[in-house]
Design a protein around this motif. Sequence first.
Motif, PDB file in Angstrom:
ATOM      1  N   ARG A  78       7.340  -4.206  -6.847  1.00 34.96           N
ATOM      2  CA  ARG A  78       8.153  -3.263  -7.619  1.00 34.96           C
ATOM      3  C   ARG A  78       8.426  -1.998  -6.801  1.00 34.96           C
ATOM      4  O   ARG A  78       9.545  -1.487  -6.770  1.00 34.96           O
ATOM      5  N   THR A  79       7.392  -1.514  -6.105  1.00 35.00           N
ATOM      6  CA  THR A  79       7.559  -0.328  -5.268  1.00 35.00           C
ATOM      7  C   THR A  79       8.598  -0.580  -4.178  1.00 35.00           C
ATOM      8  O   THR A  79       9.450   0.259  -3.915  1.00 35.00           O
ATOM      9  N   GLN A  80       8.513  -1.763  -3.562  1.00 38.25           N
ATOM     10  CA  GLN A  80       9.470  -2.079  -2.491  1.00 38.25           C
ATOM     11  C   GLN A  80      10.892  -2.201  -3.031  1.00 38.25           C
ATOM     12  O   GLN A  80      11.843  -1.678  -2.440  1.00 38.25           O
ATOM     13  N   PHE A  81      11.037  -2.934  -4.157  1.00 35.49           N
ATOM     14  CA  PHE A  81      12.379  -3.166  -4.700  1.00 35.49           C
ATOM     15  C   PHE A  81      12.986  -1.865  -5.232  1.00 35.49           C
ATOM     16  O   PHE A  81      14.178  -1.639  -5.129  1.00 35.49           O
ATOM     17  N   ARG A  82      12.128  -1.025  -5.820  1.00 34.44           N
ATOM     18  CA  ARG A  82      12.639   0.226  -6.387  1.00 34.44           C
ATOM     19  C   ARG A  82      13.230   1.087  -5.282  1.00 34.44           C
ATOM     20  O   ARG A  82      14.257   1.740  -5.450  1.00 34.44           O
ATOM     21  N   GLU A  83      12.549   1.066  -4.132  1.00 33.73           N
ATOM     22  CA  GLU A  83      13.015   1.844  -2.990  1.00 33.73           C
ATOM     23  C   GLU A  83      14.401   1.361  -2.542  1.00 33.73           C
ATOM     24  O   GLU A  83      15.287   2.145  -2.255  1.00 33.73           O
ATOM     25  N   VAL A 132      15.476  -6.113 -20.861  1.00 28.09           N
ATOM     26  CA  VAL A 132      14.078  -5.804 -21.122  1.00 28.09           C
ATOM     27  C   VAL A 132      13.948  -4.341 -21.535  1.00 28.09           C
ATOM     28  O   VAL A 132      14.825  -3.526 -21.258  1.00 28.09           O
ATOM     29  N   ASP A 189       9.911  -4.877   2.582  1.00 33.36           N
ATOM     30  CA  ASP A 189       9.883  -3.652   3.376  1.00 33.36           C
ATOM     31  C   ASP A 189       8.420  -3.391   3.736  1.00 33.36           C
ATOM     32  O   ASP A 189       7.680  -2.800   2.951  1.00 33.36           O
ATOM     33  N   VAL A 224       6.840   0.185   3.258  1.00 30.08           N
ATOM     34  CA  VAL A 224       6.623   0.568   1.858  1.00 30.08           C
ATOM     35  C   VAL A 224       5.516  -0.289   1.242  1.00 30.08           C
ATOM     36  O   VAL A 224       4.664   0.202   0.500  1.00 30.08           O
ATOM     37  N   SER A 225       5.513  -1.567   1.578  1.00 27.28           N
ATOM     38  CA  SER A 225       4.505  -2.471   1.037  1.00 27.28           C
ATOM     39  C   SER A 225       3.103  -2.049   1.452  1.00 27.28           C
ATOM     40  O   SER A 225       2.180  -2.000   0.634  1.00 27.28           O
ATOM     41  N   ASN A 255      15.097  -1.903 -13.818  1.00 29.11           N
ATOM     42  CA  ASN A 255      16.238  -2.259 -12.971  1.00 29.11           C
ATOM     43  C   ASN A 255      16.801  -3.632 -13.342  1.00 29.11           C
ATOM     44  O   ASN A 255      17.943  -3.946 -13.025  1.00 29.11           O
ATOM     45  N   TRP A 256      15.947  -4.452 -13.987  1.00 24.80           N
ATOM     46  CA  TRP A 256      16.376  -5.779 -14.455  1.00 24.80           C
ATOM     47  C   TRP A 256      17.665  -5.668 -15.269  1.00 24.80           C
ATOM     48  O   TRP A 256      18.556  -6.498 -15.147  1.00 24.80           O
ATOM     49  N   ASP A 261       1.965   1.046  -0.325  1.00 19.41           N
ATOM     50  CA  ASP A 261       1.597   0.758  -1.708  1.00 19.41           C
ATOM     51  C   ASP A 261       0.256   0.020  -1.791  1.00 19.41           C
ATOM     52  O   ASP A 261      -0.563   0.306  -2.667  1.00 19.41           O
ATOM     53  N   LYS A 274      20.067  -3.762 -14.980  1.00 20.70           N
ATOM     54  CA  LYS A 274      21.276  -3.463 -14.210  1.00 20.70           C
ATOM     55  C   LYS A 274      21.838  -4.701 -13.544  1.00 20.70           C
ATOM     56  O   LYS A 274      22.928  -4.667 -12.989  1.00 20.70           O
ATOM     57  N   PHE A 275      21.073  -5.795 -13.563  1.00 19.82           N
ATOM     58  CA  PHE A 275      21.536  -7.037 -12.955  1.00 19.82           C
ATOM     59  C   PHE A 275      22.386  -7.803 -13.966  1.00 19.82           C
ATOM     60  O   PHE A 275      22.044  -7.840 -15.147  1.00 19.82           O
ATOM     61  N   GLN A 286      27.152  -0.534 -10.438  1.00 19.70           N
ATOM     62  CA  GLN A 286      26.698   0.730 -11.001  1.00 19.70           C
ATOM     63  C   GLN A 286      27.030   1.813  -9.989  1.00 19.70           C
ATOM     64  O   GLN A 286      26.720   1.682  -8.815  1.00 19.70           O
ATOM     65  N   LEU A 345      11.069  -6.122 -11.274  1.00 22.98           N
ATOM     66  CA  LEU A 345      12.251  -5.266 -11.242  1.00 22.98           C
ATOM     67  C   LEU A 345      12.125  -4.095 -12.207  1.00 22.98           C
ATOM     68  O   LEU A 345      12.753  -3.056 -12.032  1.00 22.98           O
ATOM     69  N   ARG A 360       1.576   4.428 -12.885  1.00 22.87           N
ATOM     70  CA  ARG A 360       1.914   4.249 -11.477  1.00 22.87           C
ATOM     71  C   ARG A 360       1.454   5.434 -10.653  1.00 22.87           C
ATOM     72  O   ARG A 360       1.774   6.575 -10.955  1.00 22.87           O
ATOM     73  N   PRO A 369      23.006   3.812  -9.287  1.00 22.14           N
ATOM     74  CA  PRO A 369      21.922   2.948  -9.750  1.00 22.14           C
ATOM     75  C   PRO A 369      20.571   3.667  -9.827  1.00 22.14           C
ATOM     76  O   PRO A 369      19.675   3.205 -10.494  1.00 22.14           O
ATOM     77  N   GLN A 370      20.451   4.792  -9.127  1.00 22.36           N
ATOM     78  CA  GLN A 370      19.131   5.445  -9.139  1.00 22.36           C
ATOM     79  C   GLN A 370      18.837   6.153 -10.458  1.00 22.36           C
ATOM     80  O   GLN A 370      17.709   6.471 -10.760  1.00 22.36           O
ATOM     81  N   LEU A 430      16.550  -0.437  -4.482  1.00 24.32           N
ATOM     82  CA  LEU A 430      17.520  -0.255  -5.569  1.00 24.32           C
ATOM     83  C   LEU A 430      17.820   1.220  -5.836  1.00 24.32           C
ATOM     84  O   LEU A 430      18.769   1.540  -6.541  1.00 24.32           O
ATOM     85  N   GLY A 431      17.021   2.110  -5.265  1.00 22.06           N
ATOM     86  CA  GLY A 431      17.272   3.533  -5.429  1.00 22.06           C
ATOM     87  C   GLY A 431      18.566   3.952  -4.758  1.00 22.06           C
ATOM     88  O   GLY A 431      19.240   4.878  -5.202  1.00 22.06           O
ATOM     89  N   MET A 444      28.355  -6.530 -11.811  1.00 24.21           N
ATOM     90  CA  MET A 444      28.279  -5.275 -12.531  1.00 24.21           C
ATOM     91  C   MET A 444      27.874  -4.171 -11.580  1.00 24.21           C
ATOM     92  O   MET A 444      26.736  -4.045 -11.158  1.00 24.21           O
TER      93      MET A 444
END
Lengths: 268, 196
Positions: free
Chosen positions: B171-176, A27, A248, A251-252, B79-80, A255, B82-83, A3, B76, A63, A6-7, B178-179, A1
């Motif tokens: 989540r922060t890493q994956f969002r970056e 979800v 990453d 980024v990790s 974003n879940w 955070d 979208k999978f 997109q 996720l 967040r 996606p953002q 998946l952005g 799928m």
Amino acid sequence: MAQSKPQEPAAPAAGITPPSSDEYGDVTAKDVGERAPSSASAGASSDEYGDVATEDGASAEPREVIADPIKPFNIAMYHFNDKLYFWAWKPVATGYKYVLPREIRGLFSSFYANLKAPIRIVNNLLQGEPGYAGKELASFLINSTIGVGGLRNCAEECFGLRGRYADFGQTLGKYGVGFGFYLVLPFVGPSSVRDGFGFLVDWTMRPQTYIGDEFFSYESVGLYTHEQINSTSFHLGEYEAFKKASVDPYVSMRDIFIQYRKNLIENR
Amino acid sequence: MRKALVGLMIFVISMAPFHAFGGAALDTVTTNVNSVLDVLRDPKLKGESGKKAKEQKIEAAADKLFDYVELSKRTLGLNWNKFSMDQRKEFVELFKALLRNTYIDRITGYTDQKVSFVKEMPLSETTIEVQSVVVSGNGRTPINYRVIKKENNWKVYDVVIEGVSLVNNYRTQFREILGNNPPQALIDTLRKRAGK
């Protein structure tokens, strides 16, 4: 799928899609403890949007995001510190650990921790914790005397006195000052405008700062370096594990820094 | 006397569900974390020979402790959705592999220390935070397990160490990622990691 964009969060995602009973099903924002995407309000009535936001607020952590306007600089500093660890801190601390038994290194840990007592005393006072400031002062006096210049944490071991960690960046945070933006400092590591400033203020409260002629004298920076090597000798392998665990690392780490500091300000 | 006894009985019976709800999460997490630690500390599983058996035992114990699907969903976030179904299943497997290594790395460092489970705090109707403290020579590290109730079983969906949530961090890493990239890119990245 696939997109195309996606953002952009899918508009009907929050609140409208009924949660599927299948565990691999879709979800909602509430299910995953996430803030409802703001674009959801376009597709949903204001009531529905409000509901999700309220429930979300109860179940999820809001967040915290940090601005990273000087990201290229930060990434460069991140790589600098990374190389510094593998080329300097790690080999030096490994040799140091090999030469000095754990007990001796433990004495140094206590020694440096004791020298930082003024930072904890002042900041506990500034944070409205005079009780802990008193405990830290008592610990400082006990450790500096009976503890032979701070080589032993006798205050805790002999008298069960446990103080409270405090620093100036945290004090500012408790006063409502935000992070500013993310800042990776060479040699020091992840920080922010606020916490970097806090680090400088705390530096003035370290007795070691005054053994030399200048603010960053050879003597005080030398002692700081030894403090770091000594501390690293207890934590070898942890940075490697962190890198292995992250997808990453930049980024990790950013955070982790934010979450850690936020917790220190809000819950401690 | 009899009346008092009956009263007591009714009181006990009426309280029972609360106890069952209250203590169960703490008990489950304590038991499951301890079973992981027991494997780690087992002297029979030391060295290269015991390594394989050790890994299998840890995996079995970790499977009881964690709810990997819940962990994946929360990591996720939205974003879940979208999978695709296949991507979701593959993501869960790959993320599980990454987490297993991470968590094992984190706790193998704690084998010589004392772990004590302090208390539990309700987070929502179905979720509870079980708080533990790891005491070592260098100090105290608070490690909190967030658990969710599913089919009468408590499973961990997040681990919070010193205020740092594992789920939030990933989540922060994956969002970056998946952005700017489609879901497949994240799966490919994770597959490359697992292949190493």
